[in-house]
Write a protein that holds these residues in place. Structure first.
Motif, short mmCIF file in Angstrom:
data_model
loop_
_atom_site.label_atom_id
_atom_site.label_comp_id
_atom_site.label_asym_id
_atom_site.label_seq_id
_atom_site.Cartn_x
_atom_site.Cartn_y
_atom_site.Cartn_z
N GLY A 164 0.82 -1.21 0.00
CA GLY A 164 0.00 0.00 0.00
C GLY A 164 0.85 1.26 0.00
O GLY A 164 0.55 2.23 -0.72
N ARG A 165 1.89 1.25 0.80
CA ARG A 165 2.80 2.41 0.85
C ARG A 165 3.50 2.62 -0.49
O ARG A 165 3.68 3.75 -0.94
CB ARG A 165 3.86 2.21 1.93
N ILE A 166 3.91 1.51 -1.10
CA ILE A 166 4.60 1.60 -2.38
C ILE A 166 3.66 2.17 -3.44
O ILE A 166 4.03 3.06 -4.21
CB ILE A 166 5.14 0.21 -2.80
N GLU A 167 2.44 1.67 -3.47
CA GLU A 167 1.46 2.14 -4.44
C GLU A 167 1.14 3.63 -4.22
O GLU A 167 1.06 4.41 -5.18
CB GLU A 167 0.18 1.31 -4.35
N LYS A 168 0.99 4.02 -2.97
CA LYS A 168 0.71 5.42 -2.66
C LYS A 168 1.87 6.32 -3.11
O LYS A 168 1.66 7.37 -3.70
CB LYS A 168 0.46 5.58 -1.15
N LEU A 210 6.91 -0.42 -8.53
CA LEU A 210 6.87 1.04 -8.74
C LEU A 210 6.75 1.41 -10.22
O LEU A 210 6.04 2.35 -10.56
CB LEU A 210 8.14 1.69 -8.18
N THR A 211 7.41 0.68 -11.08
CA THR A 211 7.39 1.03 -12.49
C THR A 211 6.16 0.50 -13.21
O THR A 211 5.64 1.16 -14.10
CB THR A 211 8.66 0.53 -13.21
N ALA A 212 5.70 -0.66 -12.80
CA ALA A 212 4.56 -1.25 -13.49
C ALA A 212 3.24 -0.83 -12.84
O ALA A 212 2.22 -0.77 -13.50
CB ALA A 212 4.67 -2.77 -13.48
N GLY A 213 3.28 -0.59 -11.55
CA GLY A 213 2.06 -0.24 -10.84
C GLY A 213 1.13 -1.41 -10.70
O GLY A 213 -0.06 -1.25 -10.44
N LYS A 214 1.66 -2.60 -10.84
CA LYS A 214 0.86 -3.82 -10.74
C LYS A 214 1.41 -4.68 -9.62
O LYS A 214 2.52 -4.51 -9.16
CB LYS A 214 0.94 -4.62 -12.04
N SER A 215 0.63 -5.66 -9.22
CA SER A 215 1.09 -6.62 -8.23
C SER A 215 2.17 -7.48 -8.82
O SER A 215 2.13 -7.84 -10.00
CB SER A 215 -0.06 -7.51 -7.75
N GLU A 242 1.72 9.34 -5.90
CA GLU A 242 1.97 10.72 -5.47
C GLU A 242 3.25 11.33 -6.03
O GLU A 242 3.41 12.55 -5.98
CB GLU A 242 2.01 10.79 -3.94
N ASN A 243 4.15 10.50 -6.51
CA ASN A 243 5.44 11.00 -6.98
C ASN A 243 5.67 10.58 -8.42
O ASN A 243 5.49 9.42 -8.77
CB ASN A 243 6.58 10.44 -6.12
N ARG A 244 6.04 11.52 -9.20
CA ARG A 244 6.33 11.24 -10.60
C ARG A 244 7.77 10.73 -10.68
O ARG A 244 8.71 11.51 -10.60
CB ARG A 244 6.15 12.50 -11.41
N LEU A 245 7.90 9.43 -10.81
CA LEU A 245 9.23 8.82 -10.83
C LEU A 245 9.72 8.64 -12.26
O LEU A 245 9.11 7.92 -13.04
CB LEU A 245 9.21 7.46 -10.13
#
Length: 104
Positions: A50-54, A98-103, A58-61
């Motif tokens: 959850g923290r990683i997804e948030k 972080l890059t894929a935004g998937k599980s 919130e941050n444009r990486l």
């Protein structure tokens, strides 16, 4: 343009993740760790998802910030005493998430 290179938030997030991992899975508990055993600890690390997804939302990486986050996390884990294979796999899983935004 300079904001593109500002990695402070990424590095800070990586350090906080390493502290959370340390609290959930102490390096001493991995004395018999073998490559690929990360799955055994997945449940312990689920609360980080959850923290990683948030953070991702919130941050444009960009590529540079993501690489810096991964490198900081990996070295924080290694310096804390985690086996190299464990640090590498956890870092890879988090960077992919972080890059894929998937599980993963």
């Amino acid at each position: 343009m300079l904001k593109w290179f500002d990695t402070r938030e990424s590095e800070e997030f990586a350090r906080s993740l390493s502290k959370d991992i340390l609290a959930k899975i102490p390096p001493a508990s991995l004395s018999n760790y073998k490559r690929g055993d990360v799955g055994k600890h997945a449940k312990s690390l689920q609360s980080l998802h959850g923290r990683i997804e948030k953070f991702r939302k919130e941050n444009r990486l960009n590529f540079y910030k993501t690489a810096k986050l991964g490198n900081t996390l990996k070295w924080e884990l290694k310096e804390t005493g985690y086996p190299d294979d464990f640090a590498d796999q956890i870092t890879k899983d988090i960077v992919v998430r972080l890059t894929a935004g998937k599980s993963v």
